[in-house]
Design a protein around this motif. Sequence first.
Motif, PDB file in Angstrom:
ATOM      1  N   MET A   1       0.838  -1.175   0.000  1.00 38.82           N
ATOM      2  CA  MET A   1       0.000   0.000   0.000  1.00 38.82           C
ATOM      3  C   MET A   1       0.887   1.243   0.000  1.00 38.82           C
ATOM      4  SD  MET A   1      -2.889   1.197   2.707  1.00 38.82           S
ATOM      5  CE  MET A   1      -4.345   0.608   1.914  1.00 38.82           C
ATOM      6  N   SER A   2       0.481   2.215  -0.742  1.00 42.63           N
ATOM      7  CA  SER A   2       1.249   3.446  -0.864  1.00 42.63           C
ATOM      8  C   SER A   2       1.107   4.317   0.382  1.00 42.63           C
ATOM      9  CB  SER A   2       0.752   4.224  -2.090  1.00 42.63           C
ATOM     10  OG  SER A   2       1.464   5.417  -2.227  1.00 42.63           O
ATOM     11  N   LYS A   3       2.225   4.867   0.823  1.00 39.95           N
ATOM     12  CA  LYS A   3       2.223   5.865   1.902  1.00 39.95           C
ATOM     13  C   LYS A   3       2.759   7.153   1.289  1.00 39.95           C
ATOM     14  CE  LYS A   3       3.411   5.081   6.082  1.00 39.95           C
ATOM     15  NZ  LYS A   3       4.244   4.741   7.257  1.00 39.95           N
ATOM     16  N   GLN A   4       1.915   8.173   1.292  1.00 37.90           N
ATOM     17  CA  GLN A   4       2.253   9.413   0.616  1.00 37.90           C
ATOM     18  C   GLN A   4       2.355  10.561   1.607  1.00 37.90           C
ATOM     19  OE1 GLN A   4      -0.498  10.042  -2.660  1.00 37.90           O
ATOM     20  NE2 GLN A   4      -0.940   7.867  -2.690  1.00 37.90           N
ATOM     21  N   VAL A   5       3.222  11.517   1.272  1.00 37.67           N
ATOM     22  CA  VAL A   5       3.375  12.704   2.100  1.00 37.67           C
ATOM     23  C   VAL A   5       3.785  13.871   1.197  1.00 37.67           C
ATOM     24  CG1 VAL A   5       5.807  12.291   2.677  1.00 37.67           C
ATOM     25  CG2 VAL A   5       4.378  13.632   4.233  1.00 37.67           C
ATOM     26  N   GLU A   6       3.315  15.049   1.561  1.00 36.46           N
ATOM     27  CA  GLU A   6       3.749  16.263   0.874  1.00 36.46           C
ATOM     28  C   GLU A   6       4.818  16.917   1.741  1.00 36.46           C
ATOM     29  OE1 GLU A   6       0.948  19.223  -0.936  1.00 36.46           O
ATOM     30  OE2 GLU A   6       1.767  20.471   0.670  1.00 36.46           O
ATOM     31  N   ILE A   7       5.966  17.187   1.148  1.00 35.83           N
ATOM     32  CA  ILE A   7       7.021  17.874   1.883  1.00 35.83           C
ATOM     33  C   ILE A   7       7.167  19.275   1.319  1.00 35.83           C
ATOM     34  CG2 ILE A   7       8.187  15.755   2.537  1.00 35.83           C
ATOM     35  CD1 ILE A   7      10.284  16.302   0.406  1.00 35.83           C
ATOM     36  N   ARG A   8       7.411  20.205   2.219  1.00 38.15           N
ATOM     37  CA  ARG A   8       7.518  21.615   1.846  1.00 38.15           C
ATOM     38  C   ARG A   8       8.982  22.000   1.749  1.00 38.15           C
ATOM     39  NH1 ARG A   8       3.046  23.591   6.205  1.00 38.15           N
ATOM     40  NH2 ARG A   8       1.243  22.761   5.110  1.00 38.15           N
ATOM     41  N   VAL A   9       9.324  22.651   0.663  1.00 35.08           N
ATOM     42  CA  VAL A   9      10.707  23.053   0.446  1.00 35.08           C
ATOM     43  C   VAL A   9      10.776  24.449  -0.160  1.00 35.08           C
ATOM     44  CG1 VAL A   9      11.385  20.649   0.050  1.00 35.08           C
ATOM     45  CG2 VAL A   9      10.906  22.123  -1.898  1.00 35.08           C
ATOM     46  N   ALA A  10      11.928  25.054  -0.024  1.00 33.90           N
ATOM     47  CA  ALA A  10      12.246  26.300  -0.706  1.00 33.90           C
ATOM     48  C   ALA A  10      13.680  26.154  -1.205  1.00 33.90           C
ATOM     49  CB  ALA A  10      12.116  27.494   0.227  1.00 33.90           C
ATOM     50  N   TYR A  11      13.880  26.283  -2.490  1.00 32.44           N
ATOM     51  CA  TYR A  11      15.204  26.105  -3.079  1.00 32.44           C
ATOM     52  C   TYR A  11      15.900  27.460  -3.133  1.00 32.44           C
ATOM     53  CZ  TYR A  11      18.740  23.703  -5.787  1.00 32.44           C
ATOM     54  OH  TYR A  11      19.914  23.131  -6.195  1.00 32.44           O
ATOM     55  N   THR A  12      16.371  27.889  -1.952  1.00 28.13           N
ATOM     56  CA  THR A  12      17.024  29.185  -1.795  1.00 28.13           C
ATOM     57  C   THR A  12      17.810  29.183  -0.498  1.00 28.13           C
ATOM     58  OG1 THR A  12      16.660  31.584  -1.616  1.00 28.13           O
ATOM     59  CG2 THR A  12      14.996  30.161  -0.618  1.00 28.13           C
ATOM     60  N   ASP A  13      18.726  30.102  -0.370  1.00 30.20           N
ATOM     61  CA  ASP A  13      19.435  30.292   0.893  1.00 30.20           C
ATOM     62  C   ASP A  13      18.875  31.485   1.663  1.00 30.20           C
ATOM     63  OD1 ASP A  13      21.271  28.158   0.870  1.00 30.20           O
ATOM     64  OD2 ASP A  13      22.506  29.233  -0.589  1.00 30.20           O
ATOM     65  N   ASP A  14      17.940  32.203   1.080  1.00 32.21           N
ATOM     66  CA  ASP A  14      17.334  33.370   1.725  1.00 32.21           C
ATOM     67  C   ASP A  14      16.168  32.901   2.594  1.00 32.21           C
ATOM     68  OD1 ASP A  14      16.210  35.767   2.496  1.00 32.21           O
ATOM     69  OD2 ASP A  14      16.376  36.679   0.497  1.00 32.21           O
ATOM     70  N   VAL A  15      16.492  32.546   3.828  1.00 33.05           N
ATOM     71  CA  VAL A  15      15.504  31.985   4.744  1.00 33.05           C
ATOM     72  C   VAL A  15      14.369  32.971   4.994  1.00 33.05           C
ATOM     73  CG1 VAL A  15      15.142  31.109   7.089  1.00 33.05           C
ATOM     74  CG2 VAL A  15      17.202  30.473   5.813  1.00 33.05           C
ATOM     75  N   GLN A  75      14.980  12.155   2.871  1.00 33.30           N
ATOM     76  CA  GLN A  75      15.326  10.830   3.372  1.00 33.30           C
ATOM     77  C   GLN A  75      14.635  10.524   4.696  1.00 33.30           C
ATOM     78  OE1 GLN A  75      17.307   8.561   1.567  1.00 33.30           O
ATOM     79  NE2 GLN A  75      16.405   7.166   3.077  1.00 33.30           N
ATOM     80  N   ARG A  76      14.410  11.535   5.511  1.00 33.22           N
ATOM     81  CA  ARG A  76      13.697  11.332   6.787  1.00 33.22           C
ATOM     82  C   ARG A  76      12.325  10.712   6.548  1.00 33.22           C
ATOM     83  NH1 ARG A  76      13.804  17.247   9.169  1.00 33.22           N
ATOM     84  NH2 ARG A  76      11.632  16.668   9.191  1.00 33.22           N
ATOM     85  N   PHE A  77      11.653  11.168   5.508  1.00 33.64           N
ATOM     86  CA  PHE A  77      10.317  10.660   5.209  1.00 33.64           C
ATOM     87  C   PHE A  77      10.383   9.257   4.606  1.00 33.64           C
ATOM     88  CE2 PHE A  77      10.057  15.233   5.380  1.00 33.64           C
ATOM     89  CZ  PHE A  77       8.962  15.424   6.209  1.00 33.64           C
ATOM     90  N   ILE A  78      11.392   9.027   3.797  1.00 28.21           N
ATOM     91  CA  ILE A  78      11.590   7.687   3.231  1.00 28.21           C
ATOM     92  C   ILE A  78      11.882   6.698   4.354  1.00 28.21           C
ATOM     93  CG2 ILE A  78      13.085   6.295   1.745  1.00 28.21           C
ATOM     94  CD1 ILE A  78      13.422   8.936   0.042  1.00 28.21           C
ATOM     95  N   ASP A  79      12.741   7.098   5.281  1.00 25.69           N
ATOM     96  CA  ASP A  79      13.067   6.246   6.425  1.00 25.69           C
ATOM     97  C   ASP A  79      11.846   5.976   7.300  1.00 25.69           C
ATOM     98  OD1 ASP A  79      15.686   6.208   5.526  1.00 25.69           O
ATOM     99  OD2 ASP A  79      16.396   7.670   7.013  1.00 25.69           O
ATOM    100  N   ALA A  80      10.899   6.900   7.299  1.00 18.46           N
ATOM    101  CA  ALA A  80       9.671   6.731   8.086  1.00 18.46           C
ATOM    102  C   ALA A  80       8.655   5.843   7.376  1.00 18.46           C
ATOM    103  CB  ALA A  80       9.057   8.089   8.400  1.00 18.46           C
ATOM    104  N   GLY A  81       8.987   5.402   6.161  1.00 19.21           N
ATOM    105  CA  GLY A  81       8.118   4.465   5.458  1.00 19.21           C
ATOM    106  C   GLY A  81       7.306   5.044   4.321  1.00 19.21           C
ATOM    107  N   PHE A  82       7.472   6.309   4.041  1.00 16.20           N
ATOM    108  CA  PHE A  82       6.747   6.898   2.918  1.00 16.20           C
ATOM    109  C   PHE A  82       7.416   6.470   1.614  1.00 16.20           C
ATOM    110  CE2 PHE A  82       5.655   9.663   6.431  1.00 16.20           C
ATOM    111  CZ  PHE A  82       4.286   9.768   6.281  1.00 16.20           C
ATOM    112  N   ASN A  83       6.607   6.048   0.639  1.00 13.77           N
ATOM    113  CA  ASN A  83       7.177   5.622  -0.635  1.00 13.77           C
ATOM    114  C   ASN A  83       6.762   6.524  -1.793  1.00 13.77           C
ATOM    115  OD1 ASN A  83       4.536   4.808  -0.939  1.00 13.77           O
ATOM    116  ND2 ASN A  83       4.998   2.631  -0.782  1.00 13.77           N
TER     117      ASN A  83
END
Length: 100
Positions: A1-15, A75-83
């Motif tokens: 069974m699929s385990k899905q998650v949305e991860i939030r990212v910003a591809y920048t160094d300007d926090v 990788q944290r989410f992959i390690d938690a079982g999300f595929n």
Amino acid sequence: MSKQVEIRVAYTDDVDAAVKIFKQYWAGTTIVATHLRNIYTPEMVAANRAVVGDDVIKNRQCISSNPKVHAKFAQRFIDAGFNRLYVHSAGPDQYEFIEG
């Protein structure tokens, strides 16, 4: 069974800019009540957005221009079982994000 998650990212160094953009577009969705209590009007979402602190946003998304940092975050989410990971970046220029 699929385990899905949305991860939030910003591809920048300007926090600070990344936090500001996230607050402008998506901070209201950080509060679970938005989804559980049918909070759909712009006014209700704006009220939720007002209580979300910068530290919450910084801790719940990956902000970096380094691909290795993003890979480690994912990788944290992959390690938690999300595929299945859905990568989301707040902001108006989605094409720029995808190209990055």
